[in-house]
Design a protein around this motif. Structure first.
Motif, PDB file in Angstrom:
ATOM      1  N   GLU A   1      -4.747   0.826   9.408  1.00 43.60           N
ATOM      2  CA  GLU A   1      -3.621   1.674   9.045  1.00 43.60           C
ATOM      3  C   GLU A   1      -2.501   1.495  10.045  1.00 43.60           C
ATOM      4  OE1 GLU A   1      -5.111   5.551   6.617  1.00 43.60           O
ATOM      5  OE2 GLU A   1      -3.888   5.842   8.398  1.00 43.60           O
TER       6      GLU A   1
ATOM      7  N   GLN B   1      -1.952  -6.642   7.545  1.00 40.44           N
ATOM      8  CA  GLN B   1      -2.412  -8.010   7.322  1.00 40.44           C
ATOM      9  C   GLN B   1      -2.567  -8.753   8.654  1.00 40.44           C
ATOM     10  OE1 GLN B   1       0.604  -8.432   3.798  1.00 40.44           O
ATOM     11  NE2 GLN B   1      -0.785 -10.151   3.581  1.00 40.44           N
TER      12      GLN B   1
ATOM     13  N   THR C   1       1.996  -2.566   5.101  1.00 42.67           N
ATOM     14  CA  THR C   1       1.110  -3.558   4.500  1.00 42.67           C
ATOM     15  C   THR C   1       1.054  -4.820   5.357  1.00 42.67           C
ATOM     16  OG1 THR C   1       1.715  -2.691   2.348  1.00 42.67           O
ATOM     17  CG2 THR C   1       0.668  -4.865   2.388  1.00 42.67           C
TER      18      THR C   1
ATOM     19  N   GLU D   1      -7.924  -2.996   4.235  1.00 48.84           N
ATOM     20  CA  GLU D   1      -8.093  -1.551   3.999  1.00 48.84           C
ATOM     21  C   GLU D   1      -8.559  -0.831   5.270  1.00 48.84           C
ATOM     22  OE1 GLU D   1      -9.583  -3.903   2.064  1.00 48.84           O
ATOM     23  OE2 GLU D   1      -8.115  -3.767   0.433  1.00 48.84           O
ATOM     24  N   ASN D   2      -9.128  -1.579   6.196  1.00 46.98           N
ATOM     25  CA  ASN D   2      -9.631  -0.951   7.420  1.00 46.98           C
ATOM     26  C   ASN D   2      -8.559  -0.784   8.493  1.00 46.98           C
ATOM     27  OD1 ASN D   2     -11.990  -1.072   6.064  1.00 46.98           O
ATOM     28  ND2 ASN D   2     -13.159  -2.170   7.633  1.00 46.98           N
TER      29      ASN D   2
ATOM     30  N   ARG E   1       0.820  -1.214   0.000  1.00 51.51           N
ATOM     31  CA  ARG E   1       0.000   0.000   0.000  1.00 51.51           C
ATOM     32  C   ARG E   1       0.861   1.274   0.000  1.00 51.51           C
ATOM     33  NH1 ARG E   1      -3.025  -0.120   5.637  1.00 51.51           N
ATOM     34  NH2 ARG E   1      -4.138  -1.714   4.501  1.00 51.51           N
TER      35      ARG E   1
ATOM     36  N   PRO F   1     -11.340  -6.217   6.641  1.00 54.34           N
ATOM     37  CA  PRO F   1     -10.538  -6.039   5.428  1.00 54.34           C
ATOM     38  C   PRO F   1      -9.256  -5.270   5.743  1.00 54.34           C
ATOM     39  CG  PRO F   1     -12.777  -5.213   5.104  1.00 54.34           C
ATOM     40  CD  PRO F   1     -12.631  -5.533   6.550  1.00 54.34           C
TER      41      PRO F   1
END
Lengths: 151, 784, 282
Positions: free
Chosen positions: B524, B510, B506, B521-522, B12, B519
């Motif tokens: 950071e 995970q 990233t 994406e949720n 990302r 997900p």
């Protein structure tokens, strides 16, 4: 970066004549590439401003030049300590004049230079050839001019 | 939901990095910002006669000019923070700007602060410096010899330390061994060359007494501490922010004078001050890597059993002891002399030596590549001498997989391993016998083919804090994370380490995503700001995933434990009756009665209906201190063809089999291996910092320092075995440095193998065509 | 990395440019040779005259049996010219060696030649093709053969008030094959030693042979030894000629290669270039 060069051009003039020219700072300056000014401190010390370089490269050095081991009309040592922003140079040149009878001489010179700073770290690839060319052409030109003047 | 752990999702970080939208230190712009430039010594070693800044002070746009004399009472010296014990370590003062003497080309003399970068740079040319030149010494071995110029009056003979490692009875082993091989090895000095040079931007608020300093840092908490020492400001008044950091390779671990100087200037002037290195300044001033002269001997039996290893190493430290410098050629080098092998007798003597050169510190692999190189090189020499196949000699000496945890002669205990497994896998990918047949055939046709096989292991995942303390490391080696869940069920992880290219934004997302069934994406990941993140120790030594990733995992588990309590309360069930399935806590046997992670996040944050005695909020902090280092390992194979007419080396194949335990993101693992291998091949083939005898750095730009280019490098074939580590909850081992550790001997051994018919057994790296050709000429001349 | 301050003049036309150049000015086109020198402050001109945009100095035209190339034509434009590639495939081949994509997009053939780096790839090509350079000044124009242009490291026959405006290439000899072989320094990409060769044959016999070197000495140079190939079928003589061509040359010496290795590489490059040129001529 240490650089050592030498040469022995023949001069169409007798040793006395060559010696006179070697000590004539105005004459030497007129032969040297890029000299902008020469300011004698005494007859052995000079302040010189000179640009060195080839092509697009040009670095302006402030040089303190000293003559030592003066042994007329045979030999002489010429040392220069030069500063430029970010760079520095020390050049030590020994000069010997050999008579070539009847009326000529051989000027044996050998120069040891130490280059510091930007010029050394950027120019490693090209410094040697360039410095060699500059030094050799200076003494060759000196030899030629002394010969011409002596005619 | 499919598990994120093990999924090769795209990094990302990359879109912002490759589209120029990332914010680096040099991008920081503040109202009233001033710019600093530092005048650097052009002498490697000299006494300072004068530093005249009068003209510079009057130059247009110049606000202030500081010399060593101006700062010496206000700033403390630059500290060395790895005080390796039992080696008589001598750390002389390192003034932020030189006061009496300069000790390398690049040593700071004065700092100009001006309204623009150009004005600051212009003013440097107006400073007049007079030096009394002293002799330089650039070779660490020569610097210890009688009559060598001395850098520091506190350090006679320039020897900063004499460190020894010993296990078994080396004298006896060599006395009894029928076969001994010896070799002098030079580990070429390297320039780390991170794409982003170093920078620092300091803003001191005279009202609050707070200093904020943006620094290119791999370890902002360490920089906060070092800045506190140098500026004498208490640590809680300092905020260090490492924004985007464009690579480090170790060069952004140390504390440097520069960030202290801009901080000092900002405190003096009450305005923010920024300094950014240019590339040639980076090459002269930012730490260098490697620089060993080594004398190595290895002994063994006639049938291939290695019985002893002995070294004497001169490790160049440069003009001053950089932050971690003493630990690199000692703890991270000498302790790894056994490699993956059962070598019963080991003895090493390492001299840390001051030389009139840029300070040397950690560079990708840091001590371990040198250890692996010397060991692998010696094994090839030994195999040749006893007339055995080098792969068989390795296999015979590898630590058997059933022996782990295994304690080697240097005292380290390896966590887990299956070295034969990695070797077998590599040999499945590469038909060794067939290549040997081709090589034999080629030799008859005048072709010089060679193969190098390296079996390696390395120490990483640094490490338990207790060991850090015992070996004099001036800090802990645990790491930390805060996992904070927002009302809407999105999550941020604030981490103590500081990734700068390794992809943990990233991979840590995970880890968290998996834990919460949300997900990726949720999630950071936030790093680099000491005000936001808990105390951590940074990103180096392939430690970030093993130490900090484990902290993330533990913190996430704590969050989940709390969420479970809330779920039990809301579902009016016993905690013990709940199970986590498909992203929610549900009552066992009634999957419809459940609470999703999002529902629990909301409830925890609004706290309308919490279990009795449970605080509102959903976040947890974890400090994870591993119980041991981790020891990744693997086998690398390289084949080459040497053009003996020109000395050019062509890489035919490069195979890397690495075992870093379970992989969170295989694509990122492969990326780390690719990058590491290429960086190592640069060291093996073409990279070398060259000083002349006067201490001038002749490889001062990328025109002369040969960083590998994509077009010069081979395709790297990767594969993996998976052996989990028992020392952390993820089982991971770290993979950031395996490439630079394994690839260097692999390539050099391949070239030496190719040239064996000419009687060539060793060529010092880098194996430039000129060096290879010279070795061939020498060998042929010798044969005549 | 910040140059000393200078005036920047973007020339509107050639006349404008010629009026502006002279003492303490530097001409800039692509800037790839000059900018590093400016940033290191190894060049400190008062004025930069930018000719990079001058359409008068761009373009590749057929002329007689040969071609004319405007000095401000970029390397990329050279690569894109089908006519040039057909008539002088060697130029395209060598241009691909120069820098990287970005350099080739902005760098110009005239800029590179005028800079006269002793290890650049293009000068030996100009020497074997026997190119002529058109030099213009306020006072007029003159032509100088490439073979008399390169005087030393970064030194050419140009006067400070002159501008290289056009490269003129004569028609290649009938039955000519051309080749270039070089060994790059890993960091800079400049040649440790490189050789360009041109060989023309008729009825199996060599009618013309040209060989030029770069990287080897203080300036690119043409090796007269190649003439020995004329009147022969080449082959077995090539190695001898390659060795003879470098005999007595004072080779460069730096941290990347000593004179002995450089001379050796130059011999190998010469042999490879001559051999390939001969194959292509056939």
């Amino acid at each position: 970066m240490r650089l050592d060069f030498s040469g022995a051009p023949e001069i169409a003039a007798p040793p006395d004549e060559v010696w006179k020219r070697l000590l004539d700072h105005e004459f030497v300056a007129s032969v040297a590439p890029g000299v902008e000014s020469v300011e004698p401190i005494d007859d052995r010390h000079f302040k010189v401003i000179s640009g060195f370089g080839v092509g697009a490269v040009k670095v302006k050095f402030q040089l303190e030049v000293e003559l030592s081991d003066v042994n007329p009309p045979k030999s002489l040592k010429m040392s220069a300590h030069g500063k430029a922003p970010g760079s520095g140079v020390e050049v030590s040149t020994t000069l010997e004049i050999e008579p070539l009878p009847p009326n000529r001489s051989r000027l044996k010179w050998s120069a040891t230079s130490e280059v510091r700073g930007t010029v050394a770290s950027v120019g490693a690839r090209l410094l040697k050839g360039t410095a060699k060319k500059l030094t050799e052409s200076f003494w060759d030109k000196f030899a030629a001019r002394v010969g011409e003047r002596s005619k | 939901m499919a598990t994120l752990f093990g999924s090769g999702i795209k990094r990302r970080e990359d879109p912002r990095l490759i589209t120029g939208k990332a914010t680096y230190t040099d991008d920081v712009k503040l109202p009233g910002l001033l710019y600093a430039a530092v005048l650097r010594s052009t002498y490697a070693h000299a006494k300072l006669r004068k530093v005249d800044v009068a003209k510079a002070k009057k130059a247009p746009g110049v606000v202030a000019v500081y010399t060593g004399a101006d700062v010496k009472d206000k700033l403390d010296t630059v500290p060395c923070a790895w005080n390796v014990p039992n080696c008589d370590l001598k750390v002389p003062p390192h003034p932020p700007l030189a006061v009496e003497k300069v000790r390398y080309v690049g040593d700071g003399l004065a700092m100009v602060v001006a309204e623009s970068r150009a004005a600051a740079r212009d003013a440097l040319d107006l400073i007049d410096v007079d030096y009394d030149a002293l002799d330089a010494v650039v070779d660490p071995e020569k610097a210890t010899q009688k009559g060598a110029p001395e850098l520091h009056k506190e350090v006679p003979g320039n020897v900063a330390f004499t460190w020894k490692v010993a296990g078994g009875d080396v004298a006896k082993a060599f006395a009894e061994a029928p076969v001994t091989v010896e070799q002098r090895i030079v580990q070429n000095r390297l320039l780390p060359t991170a794409m982003e040079p170093r920078a620092a931007c300091a803003s001191y608020n005279p009202g609050t007494g707070q200093l904020t300093c943006w620094v290119t840092s791999q370890n902002p908490h360490i920089h906060r501490f070092l800045l506190s020492v140098m500026t004498k400001l208490p640590e809680h008044r300092i905020r260090v922010i490492a924004p985007e950091v464009g690579g480090g390779f170790g060069s952004k671990i140390p504390g440097y004078p520069d960030e202290a100087l801009v901080s000092f200037a900002s405190m003096e002037l009450g305005r923010p001050v920024k300094w950014t290195e240019d590339r040639s300044e980076n090459y002269k001033v930012t730490i260098h890597g490697r620089d060993h002269v080594e004398y190595v001997a290895l002994c063994g039996t006639k049938d291939g059993k290695i019985t002893g290893l002995r070294t004497k190493v001169y490790a160049g430290l440069g003009g001053y002891a950089s932050t971690a410098a003493p630990g690199i050629p000692t703890i991270l080098h000498g302790l790894m002399y056994s490699g993956p092998y059962t070598i019963p007798n080991i003895e090493g003597t390492i001299y840390g030596v001051y030389t009139t050169t840029t300070p040397v510190d950690a560079y990708r692999g840091a001590g371990r590549p040198e250890a692996t190189f010397l060991l692998e090189r010696m094994i090839d020499l030994y195999a040749r001498k006893v007339g055995l196949d080098p792969v068989e000699v390795r296999r015979m000496n590898l630590i058997p997989k059933e022996k782990f945890p295994y304690t080697v002669a240097t005292g380290l205990t390896y966590d887990s391993g299956n070295y034969q497994g990695a070797l077998d896998k590599a040999l499945q990918m590469f038909d060794y016998k067939k290549f040997r047949a081709e090589q034999a055939k080629g030799r008859k046709e005048g072709r010089y083919l060679g193969v190098g096989v390296t079996t390696y292991c390395e120490i990483c995942g640094l490490g338990p804090s207790q060991v850090a303390g015992a070996v004099g490391f001036g800090g802990g080696l645990y790491d930390s994370a805060i996992v904070r869940v927002y009302p809407t069920g999105v999550v941020r992880a604030y981490i103590g380490a500081k990734p700068h290219g390794q992809g943990e934004e990233t991979t840590f997302a995970q880890i968290v995503g998996d834990e919460f069934g949300i997900p990726v994406e949720n999630v950071e990941v936030v790093a680099g700001d000491t005000e936001a993140t808990p105390q951590g120790w940074g990103t180096y030594g392939s430690r970030t995933t093993a130490a900090c990733g484990s902290a993330v995992k533990v913190a996430a588990q704590r969050v989940k434990d709390k969420a479970k309590k809330i779920a039990a309360h809301l579902l009016e069930a016993n905690e013990a009756d709940l199970e986590w399935k498909d992203g929610k806590f549900a009552v066992k046997g009634s999957p419809d009665r459940g609470k999703t992670f999002g529902e629990l996040a909301l409830m925890a944050n609004v706290a309308w209906n919490m279990p009795p005695g449970v605080e509102p909020g959903l976040e947890a902090t974890a400090f994870f201190d591993p119980s041991n280092f981790v020891y990744p390992f693997g086998t690398h194979i390289c084949t080459v063809e040497v053009d003996v007419e020109t000395g050019e080396v062509k890489i035919l194949r490069y195979i890397a089999v690495d075992d870093c335990g379970p992989q969170i993101n295989p694509m990122i693992v492969d990326g780390q291996v690719h990058g590491g291998v290429i960086q190592g091949l640069g060291e093996a083939l073409q990279e070398m910092a060259v000083y002349d005898e006067d201490g001038q750095l002749l490889t001062g730009t990328m025109m002369d320092y040969a960083v590998p280019k994509a077009s010069q490098m081979p395709k790297v074939e990767t594969a993996h075995t998976v052996t989990p580590s028992p020392v952390n909850p993820l089982g991971v081992k770290g993979v950031g440095e395996t490439g630079t550790i394994a690839s260097v001997p692999t390539l050099v051994n391949a070239v030496c193998d190719a040239l064996a018919p000419l009687g060539i057994s060793h060529i010092d790296k880098p194996l430039t065509p000129a060096r290879v050709w010279a070795a061939i000429q020498h060998a042929r001349g010798g044969a005549k | 990395m910040i140059p000393t301050s200078f005036e920047y003049l973007r020339a509107k036309n050639l006349k404008d440019a010629l009026k502006a150049i002279g003492k303490n000015t530097k001409v800039i086109a692509g800037g790839h040779s000059l900018l590093p020198l400016l940033r290191f402050r190894l060049a400190q001109p008062d004025t930069l005259v930018d000719i990079g945009q001058l359409q008068e100095l761009k373009g590749i035209k057929q002329a007689g049996g040969g071609m004319k190339i405007g000095a401000a034509t970029t390397y990329r434009e050279l690569l894109e010219s089908r006519e040039l590639g057909t008539l002088y495939p060697l130029i395209a081949e060598v241009t691909e060696h120069i820098g990287d994509l970005q350099v080739r997009n902005a760098g110009t053939i005239g800029g590179g030649l005028a800079h006269a780096d002793p290890a650049a790839d293009m000068p030996p090509v100009m020497l074997v093709l026997d190119a002529t350079f058109l030099l213009q000044s306020k006072g007029g124009k003159r032509s100088v053969a490439a073979r008399k242009f390169f005087k030393g490291p970064f030194t050419t026959a140009m006067k400070p008030n002159e501008l290289l405006t056009e490269i003129q290439l004569p028609a290649p000899p009938k039955g000519a094959g051309m080749a270039y072989a070089s060994f790059e320094q890993a960091a800079s990409g400049y040649a440790l030693a490189g050789a360009a060769a041109l060989i023309a044959i008729a009825k199996g016999m060599i009618t013309r042979a040209e060989l030029a070197f770069t990287g080897l000495a203080d300036t690119p140079f043409l090796a007269p030894a190649a003439a020995k190939l004329v009147g022969t079928s080449g082959d077995e003589l090539i190695s001898q000629v390659a060795a003879a061509a470098v005999a007595g040359v004072e080779a460069n010496d730096d941290i990347h290669a000593g004179p002995e290795y450089r001379t050796h590489l130059a011999t190998v490059a010469a042999r490879r270039a001559l051999t390939q040129a001969l194959e292509r001529a056939r």
